[in-house]
Write a protein that holds these residues in place. Structure first.
Motif, mmCIF file in Angstrom:
data_model
loop_
_atom_site.group_PDB
_atom_site.id
_atom_site.type_symbol
_atom_site.label_atom_id
_atom_site.label_comp_id
_atom_site.label_asym_id
_atom_site.label_seq_id
_atom_site.Cartn_x
_atom_site.Cartn_y
_atom_site.Cartn_z
ATOM 1 N N ILE A 179 3.246 -14.529 -4.561
ATOM 2 C CA ILE A 179 2.462 -13.328 -4.832
ATOM 3 C C ILE A 179 0.976 -13.660 -4.721
ATOM 4 O O ILE A 179 0.499 -14.643 -5.281
ATOM 5 N N ASN A 180 0.253 -12.821 -3.999
ATOM 6 C CA ASN A 180 -1.188 -12.996 -3.807
ATOM 7 C C ASN A 180 -1.916 -12.364 -4.983
ATOM 8 O O ASN A 180 -1.836 -11.153 -5.198
ATOM 9 N N ALA A 181 -2.648 -13.181 -5.753
ATOM 10 C CA ALA A 181 -3.331 -12.682 -6.950
ATOM 11 C C ALA A 181 -4.514 -11.790 -6.613
ATOM 12 O O ALA A 181 -5.022 -11.081 -7.484
ATOM 13 N N GLN A 195 2.827 -5.647 -3.921
ATOM 14 C CA GLN A 195 3.488 -6.450 -2.889
ATOM 15 C C GLN A 195 4.997 -6.344 -3.044
ATOM 16 O O GLN A 195 5.498 -6.157 -4.156
ATOM 17 N N GLN A 196 5.706 -6.472 -1.922
ATOM 18 C CA GLN A 196 7.163 -6.348 -1.922
ATOM 19 C C GLN A 196 7.789 -7.566 -1.252
ATOM 20 O O GLN A 196 7.229 -8.122 -0.297
ATOM 21 N N PHE A 197 8.950 -7.958 -1.766
ATOM 22 C CA PHE A 197 9.644 -9.146 -1.272
ATOM 23 C C PHE A 197 11.140 -8.870 -1.211
ATOM 24 O O PHE A 197 11.690 -8.135 -2.043
ATOM 25 N N ALA A 213 6.179 -6.122 -6.828
ATOM 26 C CA ALA A 213 5.229 -6.686 -7.787
ATOM 27 C C ALA A 213 3.966 -5.828 -7.797
ATOM 28 O O ALA A 213 3.348 -5.618 -6.750
ATOM 29 N N THR A 214 3.585 -5.343 -8.980
ATOM 30 C CA THR A 214 2.432 -4.457 -9.127
ATOM 31 C C THR A 214 1.416 -5.079 -10.071
ATOM 32 O O THR A 214 1.783 -5.468 -11.188
ATOM 33 N N PRO A 215 0.136 -5.215 -9.652
ATOM 34 C CA PRO A 215 -0.866 -5.787 -10.559
ATOM 35 C C PRO A 215 -1.041 -4.918 -11.795
ATOM 36 O O PRO A 215 -1.117 -3.689 -11.702
ATOM 37 N N ALA A 216 -1.109 -5.568 -12.960
ATOM 38 C CA ALA A 216 -1.167 -4.824 -14.217
ATOM 39 C C ALA A 216 -2.355 -5.213 -15.083
ATOM 40 O O ALA A 216 -2.966 -4.352 -15.715
#
Length: 265
Positions: A111-113, A139-141, A154-157
């Motif tokens: 995951i790219n921060a 981002q999706q995997f 993955a969603t930044p929170a």
């Protein structure tokens, strides 16, 4: 649906619905190196048996078989056999195991921060507000777990800012945002004032929350968050000096700051 021991096949087979087992034991399997929750024994994993795909494409998983007597009060599960490879596990059998391991899988994804942006940059002034903000995105995997297709979002929170001078801000929900150049120096939610000059390395850590779906099923929440750090952003903090002069370079060509005059004169 459980498993029964088939003496003729010398293996465990899935019990047919409604069948009355003649075996006095119940059987279940656990992943070979699983130690509970989402944890695995790292030493065990290094020597875990390999289960090559069968000719029909069926994926095998390394398991330990457990047995427990039926109808015996207080009976407990005990190791029956293994490790061995299980090839006829159904997706519904593996859902609890995927749920137990999804957090570890989530934390291991690339995951790219996001990236750190500073205004002004690469130089700023001591005692002035330097605006920092993050460029981070969903981002999706697609991964394979125990032979099943798992889609992860993955969603930044939340964001944590380490400004490199011993000051840490967060975790908090603001990623900040850019300012037009004429507003540089204004205080923002994620800006910072450096009290000393020098070169500093700013590190952004982004906490992502996630969901996962198995074989195209509904999205399910991943219980914990994963934390990922962006590459450090270097910034140089300078000091500003203000001087007042009684005349200009036309009146005093040798004055400080005039063309050809050495600095500091």
């Amino acid at each position: 649906m459980g498993y029964v021991w088939d003496a003729a096949a010398n293996d465990f087979i899935r019990q047919s619905p409604g069948a009355v087992p003649s075996d006095p034991n119940n059987y279940k399997y656990e992943l070979q190196c699983h130690i509970g929750g989402g944890d695995f024994d790292s030493v065990c994993l290094r020597s875990q048996i390999e289960c090559p795909d069968r000719a029909d494409g069926e994926v095998g998983i390394p398991v330990i078989w457990y047995s427990m007597p039926r109808g015996v009060p207080g009976a407990v599960w005990a190791i029956h056999s293994g490790p061995t490879c299980l090839y006829d596990a159904q997706p519904e059998d593996l859902l609890p195991r995927i749920a137990a391991a999804i957090q570890r899988q989530f934390e291991s994804l690339p995951i790219n921060a996001g990236a750190v942006v500073a205004q002004p940059s690469p130089h700023t002034l001591r005692g002035a507000e330097t605006n920092f903000y993050a460029n981070a995105s969903e981002q999706q995997f697609d991964v394979t777990m125990f032979g099943q297709k798992v889609h992860v979002v993955a969603t930044p929170a939340q964001y944590t800012w380490n400004y490199g001078d011993g000051t840490v801000f967060g975790p908090q929900p603001s990623m900040g945002g850019p300012l037009p150049q004429e507003r540089w120096g204004e205080k923002t939610r994620t800006s910072h004032i450096y009290a000393q000059t020098g070169d500093f390395r700013v590190v952004l850590t982004t906490s992502f929350q996630g969901t996962y779906s198995v074989n195209g099923g509904p999205p399910l929440p991943i219980p914990g968050q994963g934390q990922f750090s962006a590459p450090p952003q270097g910034i140089s903090v300078w000091r500003s000096i203000t001087r007042n002069y009684a005349d200009d370079c036309n009146a005093n060509p040798q004055g400080q700051g005039c063309p050809g005059v050495p600095a500091g004169r």
